[in-house]
Design a protein around this motif. Structure first.
Motif, PDB file in Angstrom:
ATOM      1  N   LEU A  87       0.883  -1.170   0.000  1.00  0.00           N
ATOM      2  CA  LEU A  87       0.000   0.000   0.000  1.00  0.00           C
ATOM      3  C   LEU A  87       0.916   1.213   0.000  1.00  0.00           C
ATOM      4  CD1 LEU A  87      -2.881   1.202   0.438  1.00  0.00           C
ATOM      5  CD2 LEU A  87      -2.508   0.899   2.872  1.00  0.00           C
ATOM      6  N   GLN A  88       0.663   2.194  -0.869  1.00  0.00           N
ATOM      7  CA  GLN A  88       1.616   3.283  -1.071  1.00  0.00           C
ATOM      8  C   GLN A  88       0.914   4.635  -1.080  1.00  0.00           C
ATOM      9  OE1 GLN A  88       5.023   2.415  -3.649  1.00  0.00           O
ATOM     10  NE2 GLN A  88       4.402   4.148  -4.909  1.00  0.00           N
ATOM     11  N   ILE A  89       1.536   5.627  -0.430  1.00  0.00           N
ATOM     12  CA  ILE A  89       1.005   6.994  -0.375  1.00  0.00           C
ATOM     13  C   ILE A  89       2.002   7.929  -1.044  1.00  0.00           C
ATOM     14  CG2 ILE A  89       0.361   8.910   1.144  1.00  0.00           C
ATOM     15  CD1 ILE A  89      -0.560   6.843   3.185  1.00  0.00           C
ATOM     16  N   ASP A  90       1.487   8.785  -1.928  1.00  0.00           N
ATOM     17  CA  ASP A  90       2.298   9.754  -2.667  1.00  0.00           C
ATOM     18  C   ASP A  90       2.169  11.114  -1.984  1.00  0.00           C
ATOM     19  OD1 ASP A  90       3.546  11.445  -4.433  1.00  0.00           O
ATOM     20  OD2 ASP A  90       2.246  10.980  -6.149  1.00  0.00           O
ATOM     21  N   PRO A 131       8.351   5.983  -7.635  1.00  0.00           N
ATOM     22  CA  PRO A 131       7.220   5.129  -7.249  1.00  0.00           C
ATOM     23  C   PRO A 131       7.520   3.629  -7.227  1.00  0.00           C
ATOM     24  CG  PRO A 131       6.908   5.976  -9.467  1.00  0.00           C
ATOM     25  CD  PRO A 131       8.101   6.681  -8.918  1.00  0.00           C
ATOM     26  N   ASN A 132       8.535   3.163  -7.933  1.00  0.00           N
ATOM     27  CA  ASN A 132       8.724   1.724  -8.064  1.00  0.00           C
ATOM     28  C   ASN A 132      10.106   1.213  -7.670  1.00  0.00           C
ATOM     29  OD1 ASN A 132       6.072   1.314  -9.220  1.00  0.00           O
ATOM     30  ND2 ASN A 132       6.877   2.236 -11.100  1.00  0.00           N
ATOM     31  N   ILE A 166       5.643   6.718   0.447  1.00  0.00           N
ATOM     32  CA  ILE A 166       5.671   5.908   1.665  1.00  0.00           C
ATOM     33  C   ILE A 166       4.975   4.591   1.344  1.00  0.00           C
ATOM     34  CG2 ILE A 166       5.130   5.812   4.114  1.00  0.00           C
ATOM     35  CD1 ILE A 166       6.879   8.187   3.356  1.00  0.00           C
ATOM     36  N   ARG A 167       5.694   3.487   1.507  1.00  0.00           N
ATOM     37  CA  ARG A 167       5.131   2.182   1.151  1.00  0.00           C
ATOM     38  C   ARG A 167       5.110   1.258   2.362  1.00  0.00           C
ATOM     39  NH1 ARG A 167       7.157  -1.506  -3.929  1.00  0.00           N
ATOM     40  NH2 ARG A 167       6.080   0.205  -5.053  1.00  0.00           N
ATOM     41  N   ARG A 202      -3.187   7.632  -3.217  1.00  0.00           N
ATOM     42  CA  ARG A 202      -2.739   6.346  -2.699  1.00  0.00           C
ATOM     43  C   ARG A 202      -2.992   5.260  -3.728  1.00  0.00           C
ATOM     44  NH1 ARG A 202      -7.191   8.819  -2.472  1.00  0.00           N
ATOM     45  NH2 ARG A 202      -6.824   9.645  -0.374  1.00  0.00           N
ATOM     46  N   SER A 203      -2.219   4.162  -3.626  1.00  0.00           N
ATOM     47  CA  SER A 203      -2.372   3.026  -4.535  1.00  0.00           C
ATOM     48  C   SER A 203      -2.057   1.759  -3.767  1.00  0.00           C
ATOM     49  CB  SER A 203      -1.446   3.166  -5.746  1.00  0.00           C
ATOM     50  OG  SER A 203      -0.089   3.222  -5.326  1.00  0.00           O
ATOM     51  N   ALA A 204      -2.483   0.611  -4.310  1.00  0.00           N
ATOM     52  CA  ALA A 204      -2.245  -0.669  -3.646  1.00  0.00           C
ATOM     53  C   ALA A 204      -2.125  -1.764  -4.693  1.00  0.00           C
ATOM     54  CB  ALA A 204      -3.369  -0.987  -2.671  1.00  0.00           C
TER      55      ALA A 204
END
Length: 670
Positions: A87-90, A131-132, A166-167, A202-204
């Protein structure tokens, strides 16, 4: 051995029950008193428990009540328990920060099983500017299973790391039906007194959208059981309450003058959590609002503007509504709305506090406030425009978020220690009593003590099994029926607003919506009653206050407690059930039959008895002419008899009705 028994008898006579009990607990049983005499460790634990209770009084409590259907983030069902999912927050740009805080999901209806629901067994937290790739470890708990944190947050220091992304990665998930899952209520990124991760994209890698229960965007929407940061100092005020309007589209506004043009970074709006019947249940928070920052008191021009349309699940509960204003310089802050929630046929705007942050400090504190209008009732001394900037919510003094999280974590550690001590005491008591029983058996009394012990153990097993059954029933009701009803409510609401549908179809949807909401409310009452069987008089009183707004919210209501700050006491499940449903029946009678305009409610508590009194100014009736069943009289008497309680009704035609219902806290005591 006979000397040992003689010593115990003399000791029990020499030490009265009260001298062996802590000041926080009730008088001890004979078995507990004996165990404390022969086991010094139990007495030592008593002293520590007493200190813990005193320390807990100085720490704020975490909100553990119902919050609609907001739970947080939930992954899809995962086939491989050890397949990493993140789960990641930008944050929008590379930022330095102080800590990452993980707030575990909590499902109250599942009892202890719902505390820390889905929290990953193993996980890591990483930071990167891309991001990756390029992630650096902030916290690594992938080598061994992490203890479930239960209801309380965990704080992970940043250790001078910085980054944009933040992951959080779960590397060992929790077993579930047909596979594995992981879940989280909220993720916060603290920088000074700000949560810079709030409402960021956010992404997951895996997410299960079960609206309205679970959704990805809830993981950093700023709404969680933490609520607004506060300490234990009680608030002298409620906040601001506008004059009621007959139309929900009537414009209402609030303007705060900061005294000079300042580059405001963030604006926070704290909802009221007052028990005032005009706003109970969050009705004072607007369905939509406009936030503006200007150097013109008339707002002919603005330097910053943000809108918030209607939230599908209403107001943000006890949490603050936060919007970053990006450091735009302005002197005046305006909050305006023309879409208000209703209390019966009336609509009001009510807020507890408005804060404007610059360099980590609230610059709106005690500044001048002007409003479109305000309530003029004689009992609104706790409501005034100036209370919007007094530093208090409706319940407590507001503090900064990092300090609050530290206090909450400290409370969690103390509660964990208390639970461990109580469990160890129980085990030590069992060992001590088993030893005494064995010794007594050596002089011929083993059969008698063994028989008593067997009865005690069997009773404990039956109680434990009953609690497990209640939790299972509560969980099934909530998970299966509750989710279906929530879906019906949302779908029917959308259908009732569909402009392309005919009037008849929209009316049908509205009827379905109302029926589903009523059924959902009844189910929540049942789930609350059977949830764990451990509710107290304070829990009962809060639930009754909530029912007042839902049932007679369209009337002028007064809710009082006697004494105003009563001691919290346990109340038996059966007593709670009959007492609560009798109260709801009294309110429903007022709503359906009394034709009243006002109702006064009194909640009384003594060391052995609980009482409610409902008085209305309606048309009244002659109880002698009712025949024992009208207006629910038969049900009232039946409920009173079931718990060895008392029921009294006084009514005079055209002069109103008073219903009084009393029950012992333990229905076996008359």
């Amino acid at each position: 051995m006979s000397r040992l028994l003689l010593f115990l008898v003399v000791a029990l006579l020499a030490f009265p029950a009260g001298s062996l009990a802590t000041t926080e607990t009730k008088a001890l049983s004979l078995g507990d008193r004996v165990a404390r005499i022969v086991k010094p460790a139990i007495r030592k634990a008593d002293k520590r428990l007493s200190r813990i209770e005193r320390e807990l009084l100085s720490l704020p409590e975490l909100y553990n009540g119902p919050r609609g259907s907001r739970f947080g983030f939930h992954s899809e069902t995962i086939a491989d328990q050890r397949a990493p999912h993140h789960l990641q927050i930008d944050l929008g740009e590379s930022r330095s920060f102080d800590a990452v805080v993980l707030m575990p999901a909590h499902l109250p209806t599942r009892g202890a099983e719902g505390e820390g629901y889905g929290f990953p067994l193993r996980f890591k937290i990483e930071v990167s500017d891309t991001p990756n790739t390029g992630f650096k470890l902030l916290a690594d708990h992938t080598g061994a299973d992490y203890p479930n944190p239960g209801r309380y947050p965990i704080r992970f220091p940043a250790n001078d790391l910085s980054g944009r992304y933040i992951r959080v990665t779960s590397t060992k998930h929790v077993a579930a039906k047909e596979g594995f899952i992981w879940a989280m209520e909220e993720i916060m990124v603290l920088a000074g007194n700000y949560n810079i991760g709030s409402s960021r994209p956010r992404s997951a890698s895996s997410v299960q959208e079960l609206f309205p229960n679970w959704s990805l965007w809830r993981v950093n929407d700023g709404i969680s059981r933490l609520g607004s940061p506060h300490n234990t100092i009680r608030s002298p005020s409620n906040g601001f309450l506008s004059a009621p309007s007959e139309s929900g589209s009537h414009p209402k506004w609030i303007v705060i003058d900061l005294g000079e043009s300042l580059p405001v970074e963030e604006i926070r709006i704290i909802p009221t959590s007052s028990d005032d019947p005009e706003v109970v249940g969050g009705r004072g928070f607007p369905q939509s609002l406009v936030l503006e920052l200007s150097n013109d008191p008339d707002f002919q021009t603005t330097v910053w503007r943000a809108t918030q349309s209607r939230h599908p699940l209403g107001y943000p509960w006890t949490s603050a509504f936060v919007r970053a204003s990006n450091g735009q310089p302005g002197r005046y802050i305006r909050i305006s709305t023309n879409e208000l929630f209703a209390r019966g046929n009336l609509h009001s705007l009510a807020l507890a506090e408005v804060q404007a942050y610059l360099d980590g400090a609230n610059v709106a504190l005690w500044q001048d406030v002007t409003v479109s209008d305000q309530a003029s009732r004689t009992d609104t001394d706790r409501w005034a425009p100036k209370y919007l900037v007094d530093g208090y919510s409706s319940t407590h003094k507001i503090i900064e978020l990092p300090e609050y999280i530290d206090l909450i974590i400290e409370r969690g550690a103390l509660e964990k220690e208390r639970s461990g001590l109580l469990l160890q005491q129980e085990e030590d008591t069992d060992i001590a009593l088993a030893g005494i029983t064995a010794g007594a058996g050596a002089i011929g009394g083993v059969a008698l003590f063994g028989w008593i012990w067997m009865i005690f153990r069997q009773r404990s097993v039956r109680i434990r099994d009953a609690k497990k059954l209640r939790k299972q029933i509560s969980r099934d009701l909530h998970d299966d029926i509750g989710s279906n009803l929530a879906g019906i409510v949302l779908i029917s609401e959308v259908g009732s607003r569909n402009a392309r549908a005919s009037t008849e179809i929209r009316d049908d949807f509205r009827e379905i919506h109302e029926t589903a909401e009523q059924t959902s409310e009844a189910m929540r009452d049942i789930v609350w009653l059977i949830h764990a069987g451990e509710a107290t008089t304070r829990d009962l009183f809060m639930k009754m206050r909530e029912s007042v707004g839902l049932i007679v919210g369209n009337l002028e209501t007064s809710v009082q407690a006697s004494p105003p700050s009563f001691k919290n006491r346990p109340i038996e499940l059966q007593v709670r059930r009959h007492f609560f449903f009798a109260f709801k029946e009294a309110l429903n009678n007022v709503q359906r039959h009394a034709q009243a305009t006002s109702v006064d409610i009194l909640f009384e508590l003594t060391p052995h008895q609980v009482t409610f009194e409902v008085c209305d100014n309606g048309i009244g009736f002659n109880p002698d002419n009712v025949g024992g069943s009208g207006h629910g009289l038969k049900n009232f008497r039946r409920r009173a008899e079931r718990v060895n309680g008392q029921f009294e009704i006084n009514s005079i035609p055209t002069e109103g009705t008073k219903v009084r219902f009393s029950a012992p806290l333990n229905h076996k005591n008359k």
